[in-house]
Design a protein around this motif. Structure first.
Motif, PDB file in Angstrom:
ATOM      1  N   LYS A   1       0.842  -1.208   0.000  1.00 61.10           N
ATOM      2  CA  LYS A   1       0.000   0.000   0.000  1.00 61.10           C
ATOM      3  C   LYS A   1       0.871   1.251   0.000  1.00 61.10           C
ATOM      4  O   LYS A   1       0.585   2.218  -0.700  1.00 61.10           O
ATOM      5  N   ARG A   2       1.929   1.219   0.810  1.00 62.39           N
ATOM      6  CA  ARG A   2       2.820   2.380   0.899  1.00 62.39           C
ATOM      7  C   ARG A   2       3.430   2.713  -0.462  1.00 62.39           C
ATOM      8  O   ARG A   2       3.475   3.877  -0.857  1.00 62.39           O
TER       9      ARG A   2
ATOM     10  N   GLY B   1      -6.209  -2.036 -11.714  1.00 59.99           N
ATOM     11  CA  GLY B   1      -7.223  -2.216 -10.677  1.00 59.99           C
ATOM     12  C   GLY B   1      -6.598  -2.473  -9.305  1.00 59.99           C
ATOM     13  O   GLY B   1      -7.084  -1.970  -8.292  1.00 59.99           O
ATOM     14  N   THR B   2      -5.533  -3.242  -9.295  1.00 59.21           N
ATOM     15  CA  THR B   2      -4.832  -3.517  -8.039  1.00 59.21           C
ATOM     16  C   THR B   2      -4.175  -2.242  -7.515  1.00 59.21           C
ATOM     17  O   THR B   2      -4.172  -1.978  -6.319  1.00 59.21           O
ATOM     18  N   VAL B   3      -3.623  -1.444  -8.424  1.00 62.63           N
ATOM     19  CA  VAL B   3      -3.030  -0.157  -8.038  1.00 62.63           C
ATOM     20  C   VAL B   3      -4.084   0.704  -7.358  1.00 62.63           C
ATOM     21  O   VAL B   3      -3.861   1.243  -6.262  1.00 62.63           O
ATOM     22  N   LYS B   4      -5.238   0.849  -8.005  1.00 64.83           N
ATOM     23  CA  LYS B   4      -6.311   1.685  -7.450  1.00 64.83           C
ATOM     24  C   LYS B   4      -6.759   1.166  -6.087  1.00 64.83           C
ATOM     25  O   LYS B   4      -7.004   1.948  -5.163  1.00 64.83           O
ATOM     26  N   SER B   5      -6.862  -0.139  -5.963  1.00 57.31           N
ATOM     27  CA  SER B   5      -7.289  -0.741  -4.701  1.00 57.31           C
ATOM     28  C   SER B   5      -6.277  -0.466  -3.592  1.00 57.31           C
ATOM     29  O   SER B   5      -6.652  -0.091  -2.477  1.00 57.31           O
ATOM     30  N   ARG B   6      -5.004  -0.648  -3.887  1.00 62.99           N
ATOM     31  CA  ARG B   6      -3.967  -0.405  -2.879  1.00 62.99           C
ATOM     32  C   ARG B   6      -3.939   1.064  -2.458  1.00 62.99           C
ATOM     33  O   ARG B   6      -3.773   1.372  -1.275  1.00 62.99           O
TER      34      ARG B   6
END
Length: 172
Positions: free
Chosen positions: A123-124, A149-154
């Protein structure tokens, strides 16, 4: 047979002058200020040794961020353990005010730094690359080698973590 270098020493000196600040600031935010100098030196060495592998499929800055993030991630895993909370050193990170327009004083920046250092590295990385370094979702996707999508979620989870952290301290 030795491979020909794309970059000679003069070119590399210019490169170092242009990119050292960004590499160092990214390392500060991912591994902490106390370790950032050593890690950023490792990044520069890796770039120098591997510049002939840069194919130009992505932008040079994306390639540099990828090496920087991967080197920080490698350092993090070796020194602190992959999912362990980092100990916050007295010299805390400086957070750029772009993370939130409401950040107006150093004390609040310090608490946001603590929140960043307390969250998991995935996340960081995403929050730092987006909210501090200003990369687009697509660029972050390429740097971290994960779907957009994973980027946006994190990023969303990281921002929520910071918000809750600040709420617990009654700062929001």
């Amino acid at each position: 047979m030795e491979r020909k270098r794309i970059m000679d020493k003069d070119d590399f000196q210019t490169f170092v002058e242009d990119y050292t600040g960004k590499i160092y600031s990214t390392c500060c935010r991912l591994v902490g200020r106390c370790d950032a100098e050593d890690v950023s030196q490792d990044v520069l060495i890796k770039i120098y040794r591997n510049i002939d592998r840069f194919k130009g499929k992505s932008g040079l800055s994306t390639w540099i961020y990828r090496i920087t993030v991967n080197t920080c991630r490698e350092y993090w895993r070796k020194s602190r353990g992959y999912n362990k909370r980092a100990e916050l050193k007295e010299e805390s990170l400086i957070i750029d005010s772009r993370i939130d327009d409401r950040i107006i004083n150093e004390e609040l920046k310090k608490y946001i730094t603590e929140a960043l250092m307390a969250m998991d590295i995935e996340k960081r990385e995403a929050v730092v690359l987006r909210d501090i370094e200003g990369l687009s979702y697509d660029e972050i996707s390429r740097v971290l080698n994960i779907p957009v999508g994973t980027v946006k979620s994190r990023i969303a989870r990281g921002r929520e973590y910071i918000k809750k952290f600040l709420e617990e301290l009654e700062l929001l």
